[in-house]
Design an enzyme around this catalytic site. Structure first.
Site, mmCIF file in Angstrom:
data_model
loop_
_atom_site.group_PDB
_atom_site.id
_atom_site.type_symbol
_atom_site.label_atom_id
_atom_site.label_comp_id
_atom_site.label_asym_id
_atom_site.label_seq_id
_atom_site.Cartn_x
_atom_site.Cartn_y
_atom_site.Cartn_z
ATOM 1 C CD GLU A 76 -17.645 16.746 9.073
ATOM 2 O OE1 GLU A 76 -17.782 17.882 8.554
ATOM 3 O OE2 GLU A 76 -16.524 16.255 9.303
ATOM 4 C CG HIS B 78 -10.109 16.062 17.584
ATOM 5 N ND1 HIS B 78 -9.715 17.377 17.680
ATOM 6 C CD2 HIS B 78 -10.239 15.808 16.263
ATOM 7 C CE1 HIS B 78 -9.599 17.893 16.463
ATOM 8 N NE2 HIS B 78 -9.913 16.964 15.591
#
Lengths: 332, 335
Positions: free
Chosen positions: A65, A134
């Site tokens: 990322e 998440h």
């Protein structure tokens, strides 16, 4: 600005439409991220783009990322217009270095020698029993940074309009989608459709109370408003949709009209966007408020995975309805 | 000779046939720059952290000399060799370090964040590992443009254990990007000696893990660095992908102006080759006179003096722009 004819499509399709149109119009637009090319994105937002625009414009990246956003910084400084997908806003934590220390800072720090036409698309929110890693809503973290737009579309039309505006902006934009909205349907203007960055919208007018809502809380607030209308309460629902710049004028104007304000944002309440929104409204409309601003958000615990636990953490239409009722009662 | 040196006083864009005279001249300018910067810090004419590179001149100067106009450079928090090597106007550079309006970034960046788009420096960064990440993006853009431009990514031994190193090397190799990674191994990451923060201290070996060539050069030998990086650049330009070049050098000063010392053996630097002394000795062996070298040194000092004078005369930046910027992001909508 808005097309005259509309098509019914999902939030995912509307985002895809915006990407496809802008990629066709400007070959500097390059999409990169995990699973975005061959797979088409885990929420299907980038489906078909690889076939249409080729592998040098739609890149599957490694699970890196910070590298993806850091790479986008170099691409932008070299004249491209990267669109990054960070699969979960929870994973955006891994890229906060490059966002905070690069994307948001460099146009200012380098005194305008570079611009950062970077769009970081990510998605957050709870509701699928995905657990603590998440499910978060972390938009406050990017909205805290001057030099960076943070926007949160709540409808398919705004998804297309805000993403199109983001793609055409020379300033960096973090666009936070909500995982439970991807399949929601709505009318979306065909052709060119832009929603200016930095603008809120009154999505339902009313005189008795205002709900300032964000992302998935907008449809929840509209449901609550429907229910309250049966009791004779006219609730104004404002989609905040841009966290920075924050459209304080539109928010405060609604607060002044109704004198009663509930802020509904899914993120945790403490230090979240609802804190900033409540403060801004209080600063600007204090004299017209009949009670302190009420904030609704997630219970202050990491998001639990169990379907028996998760619903107790999340705000919803019923909570908004109850909060407005109570607010009206105490200020009657 | 004096006439030739005069012509060389403003650093030209780099070219592949730069000779040792020019490399020595650039190193001398850089050395003088850092010496004067130490004085300016002591005099409080420069505030904030300062990262000097005395003793490391050959690595940075040799590497940028391998580039040509249109190439891109990303750099670290110790970027002065790139400033000199890429020919940045040093008056403006000193002005930036002193927080003055004529700095490349109007005083907003400071000494370690001097971007200079015109000279292909986009950009140095004070976050260890950033230069690697940005190089991936430049490399992608350069590969797509297909014009044969390359990116020189300057990084250090302190960065090789960051996640950015792994993420970037993998992507650069995976996508065969025209990126040359120069690891300036000065032996220390902040105060921690290399063998105390890395088990494998031969850093060039890491390249093998990414399936790209890795090599090590004497980072105090400017010609060796120039040669190694030139070969890597030629390979990258030819579409053959990235190369990692480790330049062994030695940081002859603290990690920054706030370094309290006390963590290394005082004699540690005793046997280390000074890159300027090595280059001067070679020039003498090849027939240069003592006077010629002294003239290079004199002109370097003059150039830095002029740059400092320019910077000192530069006004402070106006604060008005700060309020305009803040208003844009803090106030309401822009419709």
């Amino acid at each position: 600005m808005t097309g005259t004819t509309t098509t019914r499509m999902t939030y995912s399709q509307a985002l895809n439409d915006a990407l496809r149109r802008e990629m066709a119009a400007d070959d500097r637009v390059v999409v990169l991220g995990e699973d975005v090319a061959h797979y088409g994105g885990i929420f299907s937002v980038t489906r078909g783009l690889l076939d249409e625009f080729g592998a040098d414009r739609v890149l599957d990246t490694p699970i890196s990322e910070n590298g993806i956003v850091g790479g986008a910084i170099g691409m932008a400084m070299s004249g491209l217009r990267p669109v990054v997908e960070i699969m979960y806003t929870d994973f955006l934590c891994l890229a906060l270095d490059t966002i905070a220390n690069g994307v948001a800072a460099f146009p200012f720090a380098f005194n305008g020698q570079v611009s950062m036409p970077i769009v970081v698309r990510t998605q957050g929110g709870a509701g699928i029993n995905a657990g603590p890693q998440h499910s978060k809503s972390l938009e406050a973290w990017t909205a805290h940074l001057p030099g960076l737009h943070t926007v949160m579309p709540s409808s398919p039309a705004d998804a297309k309009g805000l993403l199109t505006a983001a793609l055409r902006s020379d300033e960096p934009v973090v666009l936070v989608e909500h995982k439970l909205l991807y399949r929601s349907e709505g009318e979306v203007p065909e052709g060119d459709h832009l929603v200016p960055l930095g603008t809120a919208e009154v999505v339902r007018p009313g005189r008795d109370a205002t709900v300032l809502a964000l992302s998935r809380m907008v449809p929840e607030a509209l449901t609550a408003a429907e229910q309250l209308a049966r009791q004779g309460l006219e609730v104004e629902v404002v989609d905040v949709r841009s966290l920075r710049p924050l459209d304080t004028a539109t928010l405060a104007a609604s607060a002044r009209r109704t004198g009663r304000v509930v802020v509904a944002a899914e993120s945790w309440v403490r230090y979240g966007p609802s804190a900033e929104i409540a403060a801004a409204v209080t600063e600007l409309a204090f004299d017209d408020l009949r009670a302190p601003v009420v904030r609704l958000g997630s219970l202050g615990v990491p998001y639990p995975a169990s379907p028996a636990l998760e619903p107790s953490v999340l705000p919803n239409a019923a909570a908004i309805e109850h909060a407005v009722e109570q607010l009206v009662k105490r200020t009657a | 000779m004096t006439q030739t040196l005069q012509e060389r006083r403003s650093p030209l864009p780099s070219s592949p046939d730069i000779d040792l005279f020019e490399l020595y001249r650039r190193m001398r300018v850089l050395r003088r720059m850092d010496e004067v910067l130490a004085e300016l810090v002591a005099e409080r004419l420069i505030t904030g952290p300062m990262h000097l590179g005395i003793g490391q001149e050959a690595a940075g100067i040799g590497a940028t000399a391998a580039l040509r106009p249109g190439d891109m450079v990303t750099a670290t928090h110790r970027p002065h060799a790139q400033y000199v090597g890429l020919g940045l106007p040093l008056g403006r550079t000193f002005a930036e370090m002193m927080g003055r309006v004529d700095g490349q970034c109007g005083g907003r960046g400071g000494h370690m964040l001097i971007a200079d788009a015109e000279h292909g420096l986009l950009a140095p960064s004070g976050i260890v590992g950033h230069s690697l990440l940005f190089a991936v993006g430049h490399g992608l853009a350069q590969k797509r443009a297909g014009q044969g431009a390359v990116t020189l990514c300057v990084t250090g031994d302190g960065a090789v254990n960051s996640g950015a190193f792994n993420e970037s090397l993998n992507m650069a190799a995976l996508w065969r990007l025209p990126v040359v990674v120069l690891v300036e191994n000065n032996g220390y990451g902040l105060s921690v000696r290399l063998d105390r923060h890395s088990h494998q201290t031969e850093l060039y070996r890491r390249a093998a893990g990414y399936g790209i060539p890795g090599e090590v050069v004497d980072g105090n030998d400017v010609e060796a660095v120039h040669q190694a990086v030139s070969a890597a650049v030629a390979r990258a330009r030819d579409g053959q992908g990235p190369v990692l070049v480790e330049a062994l050098t030695f940081r002859n000063n603290g990690f920054s102006s706030s370094d309290r010392g006390g963590y290394r053996d005082p004699d540690e630097g005793a046997g280390v080759t000074d890159p300027l002394e090595l280059a001067a000795r070679r020039l003498r062996e090849r027939g240069a006179s003592v006077e010629e070298l002294a003239e290079i040194d004199r002109l370097a000092a003059v150039e830095i003096d002029e740059a400092v004078a320019f910077a000192k005369a530069s006004p402070w930046p106006d604060t008005e722009a700060l309020f305009e910027y803040a208003a844009k992001w803090d106030e309401g909508a822009r419709r």
